[in-house]
Design a protein around this motif. Structure first.
Motif, short mmCIF file in Angstrom:
data_model
loop_
_atom_site.label_atom_id
_atom_site.label_comp_id
_atom_site.label_asym_id
_atom_site.label_seq_id
_atom_site.Cartn_x
_atom_site.Cartn_y
_atom_site.Cartn_z
N CYS A 59 1.95 -6.78 -0.92
CA CYS A 59 1.85 -8.05 -1.97
C CYS A 59 2.62 -7.84 -2.46
O CYS A 59 3.49 -9.79 -2.09
CB CYS A 59 0.93 -7.81 -2.94
N THR A 60 3.89 -6.71 -2.82
CA THR A 60 5.59 -7.08 -2.62
C THR A 60 6.09 -8.06 -2.20
O THR A 60 7.03 -8.32 -2.19
CB THR A 60 5.42 -5.79 -3.40
N ASP A 156 0.04 -15.17 -7.45
CA ASP A 156 0.20 -14.17 -7.53
C ASP A 156 -1.32 -13.79 -7.02
O ASP A 156 -1.64 -13.60 -8.61
CB ASP A 156 1.11 -12.98 -8.26
N GLN A 159 -4.84 -9.72 -7.04
CA GLN A 159 -6.15 -9.39 -6.96
C GLN A 159 -6.81 -9.99 -6.88
O GLN A 159 -8.28 -10.11 -7.07
CB GLN A 159 -6.54 -9.20 -8.78
N SER A 180 -2.78 -8.67 -2.35
CA SER A 180 -2.78 -7.49 -1.82
C SER A 180 -3.37 -6.58 -1.55
O SER A 180 -5.19 -7.18 -1.99
CB SER A 180 -2.09 -6.67 -2.71
N LYS A 185 -6.91 -2.19 -4.19
CA LYS A 185 -7.86 -3.31 -4.66
C LYS A 185 -9.03 -3.48 -4.26
O LYS A 185 -9.60 -1.99 -3.74
CB LYS A 185 -6.74 -4.62 -3.89
C1 LIG Z 1 -1.03 -4.31 -6.96
C2 LIG Z 1 -0.48 -6.30 -7.47
C3 LIG Z 1 0.91 -6.15 -7.22
C4 LIG Z 1 1.64 -5.08 -5.71
O1 LIG Z 1 0.87 -5.28 -5.06
P1 LIG Z 1 0.97 -4.19 -3.58
O2 LIG Z 1 0.00 -4.72 -2.04
O3 LIG Z 1 1.15 -3.10 -4.15
O4 LIG Z 1 2.67 -4.88 -3.51
C5 LIG Z 1 1.37 -7.17 -7.42
N1 LIG Z 1 0.89 -8.06 -8.01
C6 LIG Z 1 -0.70 -7.88 -9.17
C7 LIG Z 1 -0.96 -8.92 -10.17
C8 LIG Z 1 -1.01 -6.87 -8.35
O5 LIG Z 1 -2.34 -6.72 -9.18
#
Ligand SMILES: *Cc1c(COP(=O)(O)O)cnc(C)c1O
Length: 381
Positions: A59-60, A156, A159, A180, A185
């Motif tokens: 997700c990053t 974002d 979740q 993500s 998750k």
């Molecule tokens: C888990 C999470 C991320 C990062 O996700 P990754 O897949 O580990 O990069 C970003 N924002 C929120 C709100 C998250 O819970």
């Protein structure tokens, strides 16, 4: 003799992951954008209605792609909550942009939409909605503000898979959204994520940015006869083995969500008494939101010593954890970000929050044990 340990999380496997990985191996396609990646992209497009979904390695990565897609320049501002994961802010700081933190709502712990407009400056480019615990932000209000000021809306939805706001899947509402599939998750591939391109104007550049800044995706579709460097990009795509794993999970996303929801619902009933006694507050789900049981948290009352409660749970062999240290109070958040207004809810609620174990396979007996231990912990004040 202490009771067996209840972990905070246990990644759920559908059982089909290794079969699909075997298929990917047998097909000799291991790099990205093979058949499993395409299947996953299409599934996400169908489930969310996004114009285009692109798997990423996290997700990053999807958040970093957003910052590139918006052509952010040093000094540009993105309004966001401080109560969020590092990557929400870091992705924009990488482009030299400034996260502008505003406070959260006390009910959902999402960005307080009534504070956003006052934080807008001539440098503001986007509003970032983070859907905490898979509960949607007040998107209608956020979108109306963005329209009035000509800003982008980003989500974002790390979740938020399978959760909805007014019937619309989280991540599919703003111009761009990010999911993500990290191990922690609901639907997982170890590390993994996806960019949702809801505004089709971004679709072609999103493919280019994801493929090292080249038009390789168009080349493979036969739309250009060679591929070349088009603009700044990076390698944001996962390999086929990760996509094959993810496919097994996406196929069962509905039943995964249903099982988590029943576990969440059991906690909600079990903890009603403690809420009535004002020892804690349970999560509040606004009527317009369908959540996905990503998390069950409680907000302990001010009279309860959170550290003592967590220590007590740990002694009972129950793994329970707090959550974000607000970004505005972290070293990098202070250096790269800016606060608009007070952070009273962020500071106060982040200090009260405790997340309880929640995973598929957590039994009713174990949940009862968590309830009893928590009850003892909060009564010990
Ligand atoms: C888990 C999470 C991320 C990062 O996700 P990754 O897949 O580990 O990069 C970003 N924002 C929120 C709100 C998250 O819970």
């Amino acid at each position: 003799m202490s009771e067996p340990r209840i972990p905070f999380n246990r990644p759920y496997m559908t059982g089909n992951e290794f079969g699909y990985i075997g298929e990917a191996n047998a097909g000799f396609v291991l790099a990205g954008d093979g058949p499993f990646t395409k299947r996953c992209n299409r599934w996400i497009e169908e489930q969310t209605g996004a114009a285009k979904a692109l798997l990423t390695h996290s997700c990053t990565a999807a958040l970093e792609m957003m910052a590139l897609l918006l052509n952010l320049e040093p000094g540009d501002e993105v309004i966001m909550p401080s109560f969020t994961f590092v990557s929400t802010a870091n992705a924009f700081v990488l482009r030299g942009a400034v996260p502008v933190f505003v406070d959260i709502r006390p009910d959902t712990l999402n960005i307080d939409e009534t504070l956003i407009e006052a934080a807008i400056t001539p440098r503001t480019k986007a509003i970032m909605a983070v859907h905490y615990a898979g509960v949607g932000c007040e998107m209608d209000t956020i979108q109306a503000i963005a329209e009035r000021h000509g800003l982008y809306v980003l989500e974002d939805a790390a979740q938020g898979i399978m959760a909805r706001y007014k019937g619309r899947p989280l991540g599919s509402i703003g111009h761009l959204g990010a999911l993500s599939f990290h191990e922690t998750k609901n639907v997982i591939s170890g590390e993994g994520g996806a960019l949702l391109v809801n505004d089709p104007a971004f679709a072609q550049r999103a493919e280019i940015i994801r493929e090292k800044g080249t038009d390789r995706s168009r080349f493979f579709r036969g739309e250009v006869d060679k591929y070349t460097w088009q603009e700044v990009g990076s390698s944001f795509l996962p390999g086929e083995i990760v996509a094959a794993f993810l496919w097994a999970q996406l196929e069962q996303a509905a039943s995964i969500t249903a099982e988590r929801l029943s576990c969440w619902g059991r906690y909600h009933l079990l903890l009603e008494d403690l809420e009535r006694e004002n020892l804690l507050r349970r999560p509040i789900i606004p009527e317009e939101c369908e959540h996905n049981a990503h998390m069950y948290f409680v907000l302990l009352s001010d009279d309860v010593d959170r550290q003592a409660a967590l220590t007590y749970l740990k002694r009972e062999n129950i793994s329970s954890v707090f959550h974000y240290v607000p970004l505005h109070s972290s070293p990098a958040g202070r250096r790269y970000g800016r606060v608009h207004g007070t952070m009273n809810n962020t500071d106060h609620l982040s200090e009260r929050l405790v997340r309880l174990p929640l995973f598929i396979g957590l039994t009713e007996v174990e949940q009862q044990r968590v309830k009893e231990a928590l009850s003892k912990a909060v009564h010990a004040v």
